[in-house]
Design an enzyme around this catalytic site. Structure first.
Site, PDB file in Angstrom:
ATOM      1  CG  ASN A   1      -1.849  -1.052   1.409  1.00 48.75           C
ATOM      2  OD1 ASN A   1      -2.344  -1.557   0.405  1.00 48.75           O
ATOM      3  ND2 ASN A   1      -2.149  -1.438   2.640  1.00 48.75           N
TER       4      ASN A   1
ATOM      5  CG  ASP B   1       1.009   2.626   4.962  1.00 51.76           C
ATOM      6  OD1 ASP B   1       0.255   1.998   4.186  1.00 51.76           O
ATOM      7  OD2 ASP B   1       1.609   2.092   5.919  1.00 51.76           O
TER       8      ASP B   1
ATOM      9  N   GLY C   1       1.590  -1.712   3.781  1.00 52.54           N
ATOM     10  CA  GLY C   1       0.934  -2.978   3.430  1.00 52.54           C
ATOM     11  C   GLY C   1       1.580  -4.057   4.279  1.00 52.54           C
TER      12      GLY C   1
ATOM     13  N   GLY D   1       2.014  -7.162   3.903  1.00 50.16           N
ATOM     14  CA  GLY D   1       2.930  -8.038   3.185  1.00 50.16           C
ATOM     15  C   GLY D   1       4.258  -7.358   2.929  1.00 50.16           C
TER      16      GLY D   1
ATOM     17  CG  ASN E   1       4.606  -2.693   6.331  1.00 45.32           C
ATOM     18  OD1 ASN E   1       5.097  -1.908   5.534  1.00 45.32           O
ATOM     19  ND2 ASN E   1       3.455  -2.471   6.940  1.00 45.32           N
TER      20      ASN E   1
ATOM     21  CG  LEU F   1      -0.352 -11.537  24.785  1.00 40.83           C
ATOM     22  CD1 LEU F   1      -0.056 -12.138  26.149  1.00 40.83           C
ATOM     23  CD2 LEU F   1      -1.846 -11.537  24.521  1.00 40.83           C
TER      24      LEU F   1
ATOM     25  N   GLY G   1       4.078  -8.537  25.708  1.00 42.52           N
ATOM     26  CA  GLY G   1       5.008  -9.611  25.357  1.00 42.52           C
ATOM     27  C   GLY G   1       4.391 -10.588  24.371  1.00 42.52           C
TER      28      GLY G   1
ATOM     29  CG  ASP H   1       4.214   5.129  13.857  1.00 44.06           C
ATOM     30  OD1 ASP H   1       3.348   4.240  13.927  1.00 44.06           O
ATOM     31  OD2 ASP H   1       4.430   5.780  12.821  1.00 44.06           O
TER      32      ASP H   1
ATOM     33  CB  ALA I   1       4.478  -1.741  10.307  1.00 42.26           C
TER      34      ALA I   1
ATOM     35  N   GLY J   1       3.612  -5.445  14.368  1.00 44.77           N
ATOM     36  CA  GLY J   1       3.282  -6.867  14.177  1.00 44.77           C
ATOM     37  C   GLY J   1       3.923  -7.421  12.912  1.00 44.77           C
ATOM     38  CG  ASP J   2       2.959  -5.650   9.309  1.00 43.50           C
ATOM     39  OD1 ASP J   2       2.117  -6.528   9.541  1.00 43.50           O
ATOM     40  OD2 ASP J   2       2.669  -4.505   8.924  1.00 43.50           O
TER      41      ASP J   2
HETATM   42  O1  RIB Z   1       0.313  -3.376   9.605  1.00 47.16           O
HETATM   43  C1  RIB Z   1       0.450  -2.052   9.173  1.00 47.16           C
HETATM   44  C2  RIB Z   1      -0.036  -1.927   7.753  1.00 47.16           C
HETATM   45  O2  RIB Z   1      -1.420  -2.165   7.695  1.00 47.16           O
HETATM   46  C3  RIB Z   1       0.139  -0.556   7.146  1.00 47.16           C
HETATM   47  O3  RIB Z   1       1.376  -0.409   6.507  1.00 47.16           O
HETATM   48  C4  RIB Z   1      -1.046  -0.413   6.228  1.00 47.16           C
HETATM   49  O4  RIB Z   1      -0.704  -0.299   4.875  1.00 47.16           O
HETATM   50  C5  RIB Z   1      -1.925  -1.617   6.498  1.00 47.16           C
HETATM   51  O5  RIB Z   1      -1.792  -2.589   5.530  1.00 47.16           O
END
Ligand code: RIB
Length: 304
Positions: free
Chosen positions: A10, A12, A38, A40, A42, A220, A224, A245, A248, A250-251
């Protein structure tokens, strides 16, 4: 390639605000950034910056945001030859607010990401010839991701599915994916309750494993990460960082986890790599732009 990522990319559009706006409210923000994101892409940047050969498979539209995103990612250590430019779709967009506590809310307009079809599976199959790990998420069509998971299994690669954004999964998904990595909100959609501590995360992980995944990892957030396989279970405490911030994070976790597993590190160490990569991503602004380098990861791991 060691890591292949199939998923979303994406542009952002991110605003920084003192707090998330209430319905009907107009707020002044302090900053605005435009960065590639996005889930993926990230994850691909997280893996690539940690030094593992990484290929991203996805789509953008034939439009200004698509050209912009391709320009911005040209220098990332990720093979982007698997990005198809789709003349019939718009580029994926995410409209993001980040508040003073570093929390975020995200609205995604999927565009080309939801237009994935059998051509993505073909590109994945080629990339998977030399890959050790396939990373998947839920911002692109699930049937295509599961076909790629099947191809990865046939190629002997490990399949990690991040069930984000949350939606219920068919039985097949649990059987095709080796590792599932929900956060607490996503776990709630999958198992029917929100795990808020280690004991509840263990309960959620057991349910996911009974459905067929080999390893369940429950993220979590600031509390953790809990993990459970047939051989072992454990909990990784959060790394102490100053978060600005959380977009992302989690990515980043999944990118770090994938790299460690591609390097054949033990599961407990791989979860630590994921947690540290996620923590570092919260210390910088933006999505793919916030992913740490390997040197930054090594430093944080050595300090804790
Ligand atoms: O996990 C974060 C992402 O979620 C962002 O980069 C945004 O594009 C959405 O896909």
């Amino acid at each position: 390639m060691s890591v292949v990522v199939l998923g979303s990319i994406n542009m952002d559009l991110t605003t920084y605000v003192p707090r998330l706006p209430a319905p009907g409210e107009t707020l002044f923000g302090s900053n605005f950034i435009t960065v590639p994101g996005g889930k993926g892409f990230n994850q691909a940047v997280a893996a690539g910056r940690l030094g593992t050969t990484t290929q991203f498979i996805g789509r953008v539209g034939e439009d200004a945001f698509g050209r912009g995103v391709i320009d911005l990612i040209a220098d990332e250590p990720v093979d982007i030859s698997g990005i198809l430019v789709d003349p019939d779709s718009s580029t994926g967009l995410a409209v993001i607010n980040v508040d003073a506590q570093a929390e975020n809310s995200i609205i995604v307009i999927s565009g080309a990401n939801m237009a994935h079809d059998a051509r993505e599976v073909t590109r994945c199959r080629e990339a998977l010839r030399t890959a050790k790990v396939l990373l998947l998420q839920l911002e692109s069509p699930l049937d295509i991701s599961l076909a790629a998971a099947q191809a990865a299994r046939e190629a002997g690669a490990l399949v990690i599915l991040d069930p984000a954004p949350a939606k219920p999964l068919p039985a097949e998904a649990y059987q095709l994916c080796h590792i599932l990595t929900p956060n607490e909100l996503e776990a709630e959609v999958l198992v029917g309750f929100r795990p808020t501590n280690q004991a509840e995360a263990a309960q959620a992980a057991s349910i996911l494993r009974e459905r067929g995944v080999e390893t369940a990892v429950i993220k979590l957030g600031a509390q953790g990460v809990y993990y459970q396989s047939s051989q072992e279970s454990g909990f990784v405490e959060p790394f102490p960082v100053k978060a600005i911030d959380t977009v992302a994070a989690g990515d980043a976790f999944n990118g770090g986890l994938a790299v460690a597993l591609a390097e054949k590190r033990p599961l407990a160490e791989a979860i630590r790599w994921g947690a540290a990569t996620g923590a570092l991503a919260t210390t910088k602004a933006g999505a793919s732009s916030a992913m740490p380098t390997r040197a930054e990861l090594m430093k944080l791991l050595a300090q804790n």
